[in-house]
Design a protein around this motif. Structure first.
Motif, PDB file in Angstrom:
ATOM      1  N   HIS A 154     -79.468  26.512 -36.694  1.00  0.00           N
ATOM      2  CA  HIS A 154     -79.221  26.220 -35.281  1.00  0.00           C
ATOM      3  C   HIS A 154     -78.560  24.856 -35.163  1.00  0.00           C
ATOM      4  O   HIS A 154     -79.139  23.875 -34.696  1.00  0.00           O
ATOM      5  CB  HIS A 154     -80.529  26.278 -34.495  1.00  0.00           C
ATOM      6  CG  HIS A 154     -81.103  27.657 -34.423  1.00  0.00           C
ATOM      7  ND1 HIS A 154     -82.278  27.944 -33.762  1.00  0.00           N
ATOM      8  CD2 HIS A 154     -80.668  28.837 -34.940  1.00  0.00           C
ATOM      9  CE1 HIS A 154     -82.536  29.236 -33.867  1.00  0.00           C
ATOM     10  NE2 HIS A 154     -81.578  29.796 -34.577  1.00  0.00           N
ATOM     11  N   THR A 193     -73.440  18.324 -30.228  1.00  0.00           N
ATOM     12  CA  THR A 193     -74.802  18.818 -30.093  1.00  0.00           C
ATOM     13  C   THR A 193     -74.741  20.321 -29.819  1.00  0.00           C
ATOM     14  O   THR A 193     -73.672  20.864 -29.476  1.00  0.00           O
ATOM     15  CB  THR A 193     -75.532  18.118 -28.935  1.00  0.00           C
ATOM     16  OG1 THR A 193     -74.863  18.450 -27.701  1.00  0.00           O
ATOM     17  CG2 THR A 193     -75.526  16.603 -29.128  1.00  0.00           C
ATOM     18  N   ASN A 194     -75.869  20.979 -29.972  1.00  0.00           N
ATOM     19  CA  ASN A 194     -75.908  22.417 -29.696  1.00  0.00           C
ATOM     20  C   ASN A 194     -75.498  22.713 -28.252  1.00  0.00           C
ATOM     21  O   ASN A 194     -74.824  23.707 -27.976  1.00  0.00           O
ATOM     22  CB  ASN A 194     -77.307  22.962 -29.962  1.00  0.00           C
ATOM     23  CG  ASN A 194     -77.620  23.017 -31.455  1.00  0.00           C
ATOM     24  OD1 ASN A 194     -76.739  22.829 -32.287  1.00  0.00           O
ATOM     25  ND2 ASN A 194     -78.873  23.259 -31.791  1.00  0.00           N
ATOM     26  N   ARG A 195     -75.903  21.847 -27.349  1.00  0.00           N
ATOM     27  CA  ARG A 195     -75.588  22.071 -25.936  1.00  0.00           C
ATOM     28  C   ARG A 195     -74.089  21.944 -25.671  1.00  0.00           C
ATOM     29  O   ARG A 195     -73.495  22.799 -24.993  1.00  0.00           O
ATOM     30  CB  ARG A 195     -76.363  21.067 -25.070  1.00  0.00           C
ATOM     31  CG  ARG A 195     -76.203  21.280 -23.576  1.00  0.00           C
ATOM     32  CD  ARG A 195     -77.154  20.382 -22.794  1.00  0.00           C
ATOM     33  NE  ARG A 195     -77.054  20.638 -21.361  1.00  0.00           N
ATOM     34  CZ  ARG A 195     -76.188  20.056 -20.556  1.00  0.00           C
ATOM     35  NH1 ARG A 195     -75.337  19.160 -21.047  1.00  0.00           N
ATOM     36  NH2 ARG A 195     -76.161  20.346 -19.261  1.00  0.00           N
ATOM     37  N   THR A 196     -73.461  20.875 -26.196  1.00  0.00           N
ATOM     38  CA  THR A 196     -72.030  20.680 -25.946  1.00  0.00           C
ATOM     39  C   THR A 196     -71.197  21.792 -26.586  1.00  0.00           C
ATOM     40  O   THR A 196     -70.222  22.257 -25.996  1.00  0.00           O
ATOM     41  CB  THR A 196     -71.563  19.311 -26.476  1.00  0.00           C
ATOM     42  OG1 THR A 196     -71.880  19.202 -27.873  1.00  0.00           O
ATOM     43  CG2 THR A 196     -72.238  18.178 -25.724  1.00  0.00           C
ATOM     44  N   SER A 204     -72.233  24.872 -27.244  1.00  0.00           N
ATOM     45  CA  SER A 204     -72.474  26.110 -26.491  1.00  0.00           C
ATOM     46  C   SER A 204     -71.624  26.139 -25.226  1.00  0.00           C
ATOM     47  O   SER A 204     -71.024  27.171 -24.879  1.00  0.00           O
ATOM     48  CB  SER A 204     -73.956  26.233 -26.131  1.00  0.00           C
ATOM     49  OG  SER A 204     -74.741  26.367 -27.294  1.00  0.00           O
ATOM     50  N   ILE A 205     -71.552  25.001 -24.534  1.00  0.00           N
ATOM     51  CA  ILE A 205     -70.735  24.925 -23.319  1.00  0.00           C
ATOM     52  C   ILE A 205     -69.256  25.097 -23.656  1.00  0.00           C
ATOM     53  O   ILE A 205     -68.523  25.839 -22.973  1.00  0.00           O
ATOM     54  CB  ILE A 205     -70.974  23.577 -22.600  1.00  0.00           C
ATOM     55  CG1 ILE A 205     -72.394  23.516 -22.049  1.00  0.00           C
ATOM     56  CG2 ILE A 205     -69.958  23.377 -21.474  1.00  0.00           C
ATOM     57  CD1 ILE A 205     -72.771  22.169 -21.472  1.00  0.00           C
TER      58      ILE A 205
END
Length: 319
Positions: free
Chosen positions: A57, A138-141, A143-144
Motif C-alpha cells: 500500500h 502519499t497514498n492520498r495524493t 489516489s487523487i
C-alpha cells in the motif's frame, strides 16, 4: 454554415483480419480467448495482491494498481467482440455500440499514457529528491491524481467521440479492423468536415502520447544520469532494478506506437493485414506481459508473494 446530418447506416460490420480463411476462425478465436483470459487473470491477480498485501500500500503500487485495472477494462472492451466475430460469425456492431467502443478504446489508451507518466514522475522524485518524496507522494495524493487521470480523460474523450458522431455516414459501413477506433470509423464518414474531424483527433492523439512521452524520456534520462553519478555499486544496482521494470513497461507501450507513426510519416506503408496485426500486438501484448513484469521483476511484489508462499507452507506443515 448550416449542417445537415444524412447518416443512413444503422450498424457497422467488423471484418477482423481481412482475408483470413474460415478454416482458421476457431483457432484464432481460441487464441484470442486465451489472450483475454491471460489479461483478466494476470492483471486481476496483481489487483488482488496489491489489495491484500499491506506492505504494497504505497504510491508506486497504487499506480501499478490503476495500470492493471486499465488493462483489464481495455481487454474487456475489445476482445469479446472479436472473439464472437470468429466463434459465432457475429460481425454486426450497432452504430451506438461501435462509438461506445471507440470512446473506451481511446480513453483507456490516454489513461494508460498518463499513468506511465506518473510512474516516471514517481521514480524521478524518488531518486532526485528522496527527502521530499514522502511529502509529495502519499497514498492520498496518488489516489487523487490517478482518479483525475480517469475522470478528466473520460470527459476529454467525450468531445472527440461526439465530434466524430457529427459526421454523416452515408453508405459505407465496413470497418477493416478488429474493433472500432477513430480512424476506422471516420474513414467511413462523408461530407466536407471529415478532414477537419480527423485533424482534430490527430492533434489530440499527438498531445495525449507525445506530451507524456517527452516527460517520460526526460525523467528516465535524469534517473540514468543520477545512477551514473552514484559511487556505491549496490545502491546503483538497487536503483536500476527498481526502474528497469517500469522502463520496460513504458517501452512496451510506446515503442511500437512510435514505430508505426514514424513509418507512416517516412512513407513506409504496410498492408492492411500487417497494420491490423501490428495494432493488435501493441494493444494486447503489453496488457498480457505487464502482470509478469509486476510479479517477477518488481522486488517488493516478488518478496510479498514469496512470503505468502512460505507462510502457507508453514501453516500446511503445522496442520
Amino acid at each position: 454554415m448550416k449542417y445537415t446530418n444524412v447518416t443512413n447506416i444503422k450498424y457497422f460490420v467488423i471484418t477482423g483480419f481481412p482475408g483470413l480463411s474460415p478454416e482458421y476462425y476457431e483457432a484464432v478465436s481460441f487464441l484470442l480467448l486465451l489472450v483475454f483470459l491471460a489479461i483478466v487473470i494476470g492483471n486481476g491477480f496483481v489487483l488482488v495482491v496489491i489489495i491484500c498485501e499491506r506492505s504494497l500500500h504505497k504510491p508506486t503500487y497504487l499506480i501499478f494498481f490503476h495500470l492493471a485495472m486499465s488493462d483489464i477494462v481495455f481487454g474487456t472492451v475489445t476482445l469479446p467482440e472479436i472473439i464472437a466475430r470468429y466463434w459465432w460469425n457475429d460481425m454486426i456492431s450497432s452504430f451506438t455500440a461501435c462509438f461506445a467502443q471507440m470512446y473506451f478504446v481511446h480513453s483507456l489508451g490516454a489513461i494508460h499514457s498518463l499513468l506511465l507518466m506518473m510512474m516516471a514522475l514517481d521514480r524521478f522524485v524518488a531518486i532526485w529528491f528522496p527527502f521530499r518524496y514522502p511529502l509529495l507522494f502519499t497514498n492520498r495524493t496518488i489516489s487523487i491524481a490517478c482518479s483525475l487521470c480517469w475522470v478528466l480523460t473520460f470527459i476529454r474523450m467525450m468531445g472527440i467521440v461526439l465530434h466524430a458522431s457529427t459526421l454523416p455516414y452515408c453508405n459505407l459501413n465496413t470497418i477493416m479492423h478488429c474493433y472500432c477506433d477513430h480512424i476506422s470509423i471516420t474513414r467511413l464518414g462523408c461530407g466536407e468536415n471529415v478532414a477537419y474531424v480527423k485533424n482534430v483527433a490527430l492533434a489530440n492523439a499527438m498531445v495525449t502520447l507525445l506530451v507524456p512521452l517527452t516527460f517520460i524520456i526526460f525523467s528516465y534520462l535524469s534517473v540514468i544520469i543520477a545512477v551514473l553519478r552514484m559511487s556505491v555499486t549496490e545502491r546503483r544496482h538497487k536503483v536500476l532494478s527498481t526502474c528497469a521494470p517500469q522502463l520496460f513497461i513504458t517501452c512496451l507501450y510506446y515503442v511500437p506506437r512510435c514505430f508505426v507513426y514514424l513509418a507512416n510519416n517516412l512513407g513506409l506503408h504496410f498492408s492492411l493485414v500487417a497494420h491490423i496485426i501490428i495494432a493488435m500486438m501493441y494493444s494486447l501484448i503489453p496488457t498480457v506481459v505487464n502482470p509478469i513484469i509486476y510479479c517477477f521483476k518488481t522486488k517488493d511484489i516478488k518478496k510479498a508473494l514469496m512470503q505468502r508462499l512460505k507462510n502457507r507452507k508453514i501453516n500446511t506443515g503445522i496442520k
